[in-house]
Design an enzyme around this catalytic site. Structure first.
Site, PDB file in Angstrom:
ATOM      1  N   HIS A  81     -12.018  58.993  68.798  1.00 27.71           N
ATOM      2  CA  HIS A  81     -11.857  58.753  67.188  1.00 27.71           C
ATOM      3  C   HIS A  81     -10.608  59.900  66.945  1.00 27.71           C
ATOM      4  O   HIS A  81     -10.014  59.691  65.837  1.00 27.71           O
ATOM      5  CB  HIS A  81     -13.031  58.809  66.371  1.00 27.71           C
ATOM      6  CG  HIS A  81     -13.525  60.153  66.083  1.00 27.71           C
ATOM      7  ND1 HIS A  81     -14.611  60.335  66.900  1.00 27.71           N
ATOM      8  CD2 HIS A  81     -13.286  61.049  65.325  1.00 27.71           C
ATOM      9  CE1 HIS A  81     -15.273  61.636  66.238  1.00 27.71           C
ATOM     10  NE2 HIS A  81     -14.290  61.893  65.634  1.00 27.71           N
ATOM     11  N   ASP A 112     -16.813  56.961  72.726  1.00 27.19           N
ATOM     12  CA  ASP A 112     -16.122  57.702  71.812  1.00 27.19           C
ATOM     13  C   ASP A 112     -15.653  59.000  72.733  1.00 27.19           C
ATOM     14  O   ASP A 112     -15.461  60.100  72.395  1.00 27.19           O
ATOM     15  CB  ASP A 112     -16.752  58.274  70.540  1.00 27.19           C
ATOM     16  CG  ASP A 112     -15.892  58.736  69.615  1.00 27.19           C
ATOM     17  OD1 ASP A 112     -14.795  58.695  69.652  1.00 27.19           O
ATOM     18  OD2 ASP A 112     -16.774  59.428  68.503  1.00 27.19           O
ATOM     19  N   SER A 195     -14.576  67.580  65.737  1.00 24.93           N
ATOM     20  CA  SER A 195     -14.858  66.535  66.666  1.00 24.93           C
ATOM     21  C   SER A 195     -13.905  66.819  68.021  1.00 24.93           C
ATOM     22  O   SER A 195     -12.608  67.203  67.904  1.00 24.93           O
ATOM     23  CB  SER A 195     -14.350  65.133  66.097  1.00 24.93           C
ATOM     24  OG  SER A 195     -15.345  64.840  65.074  1.00 24.93           O
TER      25      SER A 195
END
Length: 343
Positions: A81, A112, A195
């Site tokens: 992402h 992911d 992230s």
């Protein structure tokens, strides 16, 4: 995407700037260096000095995230992402302000994870060391490293607060809403921009990739403090190695039934199962006798009311596990013993 952070800095007024600066100069010249007698503090500083140079900042269009240097060839692992639909990126190393160009190696949104590669590998690039995340235990101290809110090379601390979590991500433009099993839960603060960064133990090993935080529905979906999740290192290294070698994932390590499903609703229009649309020839479901038109309602003791519930149940299992699948055919309840395959 990343939120902007406003940093407020207090300072001296112009009227007392001269006297304050003189006092500060005098104080700084005579003050001793801070004592560092605490062993834990020294351990933190050692881990940061060892691992932080391996954590980078990634810019993908308007999105900002983090990544981890995976090898000395310029491969960097991050979240899918973070890269989104982009194919080119700029990367800033922890010990540099000069942005470097990078391109996409491969992305696997189902877990992911993604790998990008520096177009030109600088000298002194330092790959991180990845741990055997199966040995991670609740209570172990963790440090989360990355670029939260665009503040590069930031570090927060906490503990492993749970292991083996199955977590579903929210759907967004950059994420299909993956359901990921065996995640490491941590109390170390993880914020937007973290992230793709590193969750690290006190042996200077990466135990996971920081991926998302829990949200509190009672606070309008705001982040729940102290509950973050990281993809375990064993998953990271498996997926990254496949993306680097083949540009795709051929062995996800995730359990699969070998079916395509859609939502199923009962007579009251309530979610009541996962209706089988098709069955993979020779797959686990086909071998157990399931057919198109069956409605899956249970996996072991877990009720299945939707395709998402089926995905979550399977994410907590492994290929080769034997499960009892409850299903309906022509309105009659049945069960089948299924040996799970690979997604």
């Amino acid at each position: 995407m990343i939120a902007a952070a406003a940093l407020l800095v207090s300072g001296c007024s112009s009227s007392d700037a001269g006297s304050s600066s003189t006092a500060a100069a005098s104080s700084s010249s005579s003050a001793p260096a801070p004592a560092s007698s605490n062993q834990l503090e020294q351990d933190y500083q050692h881990v940061i000095s060892q691992v932080l140079p391996s954590v980078v900042q990634i810019t993908a269009g308007d999105s900002l995230g983090s990544g981890i240097v995976f090898d000395d060839k310029g491969d960097i692992v991050t979240n899918a992402h973070v890269v989104g639909s982009a194919s080119t990126f700029t990367v800033t190393l922890a010990n540099s302000t000069k942005p470097l160009d990078a391109t996409l190696v491969g992305s696997y949104p189902e877990s992911d994870l993604a790998v990008i590669k520096l177009s030109s590998t600088p000298s002194g690039l330092k790959p991180a060391t990845f741990a055997d995340s199966s040995k991670v235990a609740v209570g172990q101290i963790t440090l989360a490293m990355g670029s939260p809110l665009g503040l590069s090379s930031s570090v927060t601390q906490g503990i492993v607060s749970a292991v083996g979590r199955t977590v579903s991500e929210p759907q967004s433009a950059g994420s299909p809403g993956a359901t990921i099993g065996n995640m490491v839960q941590t109390s170390a603060a993880i914020n937007p921009g973290n992230s793709g960064g590193a969750l690290v133990n006190l042996s200077s090993q990466v135990i996971g990739i920081n991926t998302l935080t829990a949200v509190d529905p009672e606070l309008n979906g705001s982040a729940a403090p102290g509950i973050g999740f990281a993809i375990p290192a064993v998953t990271v290294t498996s997926i990254a190695n496949q993306l680097i070698k083949d540009g795709k994932v051929t062995n996800s390590g995730r359990a699969g039934l070998g079916v395509t499903v859609r939502p199923y609703f009962d007579a009251n229009f309530q979610p009541a199962g996962a209706a089988v649309v098709s069955v993979v020839d020779g797959g686990p479901a086909a071998a157990a006798g399931l057919q198109a038109g069956d409605v899956i309602t249970k996996v072991n003791d877990t009720a299945i009311t939707s395709p998402a519930a089926l995905t979550t149940a399977l994410a907590a299992l492994s290929p080769g596990d034997k499960v009892t699948v409850g299903y309906q055919r022509d309105g009659q309840g049945r069960t089948a013993e299924v040996t799970l395959g690979t997604l």
